[in-house]
Motif scaffolding. Structure first.
Motif: not given
Length: 227
Positions: A76-80, A103, A106-107
């Motif tokens: 996933d894109e939001t987990t560090s 992170l 993905w930002q």
């Protein structure tokens, strides 16, 4: 924008954003499944393989990674911090991997149109490869799987020669067989002999020369999936 332009753009992005690098020698395992990491891995130099270990302890090879490619984005894109979905091993004499902060990457993907398009291209290409592999394994069995593997390898590591398309990659038949679910080297060798007898391929100095891409596709069941 063309695929090559997107690739060049991504390469420039990685050079600017890399935080550190790790190196590995031939047959060295860099990370195992479930290894926890906060980084995106991008191969800078060498050749890597992604694999998984089955319940019976056998290793099944998923894909090869060439220089400039993202090793994996299957999280996933939001987990560090995430777990590696595959085991990573170097198949070249040496390999160097650049590490990017997950992170931050993905930002940037969300705000950079060209980077976003490159990531979409990455997913399309990898989905295409895995569907082709599944179709090959289920359509004509081992022969189709081997033909499909050789066709993919010439796409990524092929060089044109006078007599055909040379796969400029030295891998043992045992290692190649693991990409096709074949763990018996003699079974893989029999299929290569079948292709040689049909004058589809030649083998010289541990490298495979594809004499006819068209005959290779036909013997593999003409699997062709694009997005």
């Amino acid at each position: 924008m063309s695929k090559q332009m997107l690739t060049n753009y991504f390469s420039s992005y990685v050079d600017k954003k890399k935080e550190k690098s790790i190196t590995a020698c031939k047959h060295e395992y860099i990370a195992f499944e479930e290894h926890r990491t906060s980084s995106i891995y991008v191969l800078h130099r060498g050749i890597l393989k992604l694999s998984t270990f089955l319940k019976d302890g056998k290793e099944f090879n998923i894909k090869l990674v060439a220089p400039g490619e993202i090793v994996t984005l299957l999280e996933d894109e939001t987990t560090s911090i995430v777990s590696m979905p595959f085991t990573i091993c170097s198949l070249s004499e040496s390999a160097e991997i650049y590490l990017l902060d997950r992170l931050s990457f993905w930002q940037d993907v969300r705000s950079d149109v060209l980077l976003n398009e490159y990531v979409r291209l990455y997913y399309r290409k990898n989905l295409n490869i895995q569907i082709r592999k599944t179709c090959a394994l289920t359509s004509n069995g081992k022969l189709s799987a081997v033909c499909n593997l050789l066709y993919e390898l010439q796409n990524f590591f092929g060089k044109d020669s006078v007599n055909g398309r040379l796969i400029d990659l030295e891998l043992s038949n045992e290692e190649l067989g693991k990409f096709c679910g074949i763990h018996n080297a003699s079974s893989f060798n029999r299929i290569l002999r079948q292709l040689k007898d049909a004058k589809v391929i030649e083998v010289s100095s541990n490298k495979i020369l594809i004499c006819s891409l068209e005959r290779l596709k036909n013997m593999g069941g003409s699997i062709n999936i694009n997005f």
